[in-house]
Design a protein around this motif. Structure first.
Motif, short mmCIF file in Angstrom:
data_model
loop_
_atom_site.label_atom_id
_atom_site.label_comp_id
_atom_site.label_asym_id
_atom_site.label_seq_id
_atom_site.Cartn_x
_atom_site.Cartn_y
_atom_site.Cartn_z
N THR A 1 72.64 -17.53 37.76
CA THR A 1 74.05 -17.92 37.71
C THR A 1 74.15 -19.39 37.32
N PRO A 2 75.29 -19.80 36.78
CA PRO A 2 75.46 -21.20 36.41
C PRO A 2 75.22 -22.12 37.61
N GLY A 3 74.51 -23.19 37.38
CA GLY A 3 74.29 -24.18 38.43
C GLY A 3 73.03 -23.97 39.25
N THR A 4 72.37 -22.83 39.08
CA THR A 4 71.18 -22.56 39.90
C THR A 4 70.10 -23.61 39.68
N SER A 5 69.80 -23.93 38.43
CA SER A 5 68.74 -24.90 38.15
C SER A 5 69.04 -26.26 38.77
N ALA A 6 70.28 -26.71 38.69
CA ALA A 6 70.65 -28.00 39.28
C ALA A 6 70.50 -27.98 40.80
N ARG A 7 70.91 -26.89 41.44
CA ARG A 7 70.77 -26.77 42.89
C ARG A 7 69.30 -26.79 43.29
N VAL A 8 68.46 -26.08 42.53
CA VAL A 8 67.04 -26.02 42.84
C VAL A 8 66.40 -27.41 42.70
N ARG A 9 66.75 -28.13 41.65
CA ARG A 9 66.20 -29.48 41.48
C ARG A 9 66.54 -30.36 42.69
N ALA A 10 67.79 -30.29 43.14
CA ALA A 10 68.21 -31.10 44.30
C ALA A 10 67.47 -30.66 45.57
N GLU A 11 67.30 -29.37 45.75
CA GLU A 11 66.60 -28.86 46.94
C GLU A 11 65.13 -29.28 46.94
N VAL A 12 64.49 -29.18 45.78
CA VAL A 12 63.08 -29.56 45.69
C VAL A 12 62.92 -31.05 45.95
N ARG A 13 63.80 -31.86 45.36
CA ARG A 13 63.73 -33.31 45.58
C ARG A 13 63.91 -33.62 47.08
N GLY A 14 64.84 -32.95 47.73
CA GLY A 14 65.05 -33.14 49.16
C GLY A 14 63.83 -32.73 49.98
N ARG A 15 63.23 -31.61 49.61
CA ARG A 15 62.03 -31.14 50.32
C ARG A 15 60.90 -32.15 50.17
N LEU A 16 60.69 -32.65 48.96
CA LEU A 16 59.63 -33.63 48.72
C LEU A 16 59.89 -34.91 49.50
N ARG A 17 61.14 -35.29 49.61
CA ARG A 17 61.50 -36.48 50.39
C ARG A 17 61.10 -36.29 51.85
N THR A 18 61.37 -35.10 52.41
CA THR A 18 60.99 -34.86 53.81
C THR A 18 59.47 -34.83 53.98
N TRP A 19 58.76 -34.51 52.91
CA TRP A 19 57.29 -34.52 52.95
C TRP A 19 56.72 -35.91 52.69
N GLY A 20 57.59 -36.89 52.41
CA GLY A 20 57.13 -38.25 52.19
C GLY A 20 56.53 -38.53 50.83
N TRP A 21 56.91 -37.74 49.84
CA TRP A 21 56.38 -37.94 48.48
C TRP A 21 56.97 -39.18 47.84
N PRO A 22 56.16 -39.95 47.11
CA PRO A 22 56.71 -41.08 46.36
C PRO A 22 57.67 -40.58 45.28
N GLU A 23 58.75 -41.30 45.07
CA GLU A 23 59.79 -40.86 44.15
C GLU A 23 59.26 -40.61 42.74
N GLU A 24 58.37 -41.47 42.25
CA GLU A 24 57.86 -41.29 40.88
C GLU A 24 57.03 -40.02 40.73
N ARG A 25 56.35 -39.59 41.78
CA ARG A 25 55.60 -38.33 41.73
C ARG A 25 56.55 -37.15 41.95
N ALA A 26 57.59 -37.36 42.70
CA ALA A 26 58.58 -36.30 42.92
C ALA A 26 59.23 -35.91 41.60
N ASP A 27 59.45 -36.88 40.72
CA ASP A 27 60.04 -36.58 39.42
C ASP A 27 59.20 -35.57 38.65
#
Length: 134
Positions: A23-49
């Protein structure tokens, strides 16, 4: 994605497959969720990209080329993260050399951003696995 308690960064944390609708918007939602998950795991932002780019490419391809839903699983490992994307289309991915104006760039990105990646064909579709080092 499931909400998980914080654990030491060396402990593997597996997130069950999450079904992603086509559905429209799924990819954008997934990117935000993955970035949030990586943040909780303490990933450096440049590697999260890099992880977000790999997830975006695999999920986007699955949704765009199969016409159905995709499934995503992330697993934190001792040295990085495993990304798995499954879909219901049995056609395997083909790395085009060289990539051209009609496509083929995504798999080259996988080569650049991941330690390794594989594609498995199953009776119900395919599974793409990629590992990104921290």
């Amino acid at each position: 994605m499931n909400t998980l308690p914080r654990t030491p960064s060396s402990a593997p944390v597996r997130i069950r497959f999450r079904v992603l609708p086509n559905t429209p918007g799924t990819s954008a939602r997934v990117r935000a969720e993955v970035r949030g998950r990586l943040r909780t795991w303490g990933w450096p932002e440049e590697r999260a990209d890099d992880v977000v780019q790999v997830v975006s490419e695999l999920v986007g391809n699955a949704l765009r080329h199969t016409g159905g839903e995709a499934r995503l699983r992330l697993t934190r490992t001792s040295d990085g993260v495993d990304v798995e994307v499954a879909d219901h289309h049995r056609e395997l991915l083909v790395l085009r050399r060289p990539a051209d104006g009609d496509g083929g760039h995504g798999l080259h990105l996988l080569d650049l951003l991941t330690t390794h990646w594989t594609v498995e064909q199953h009776t119900t579709g395919k599974l793409v696995r990629a590992h990104i080092r921290r």
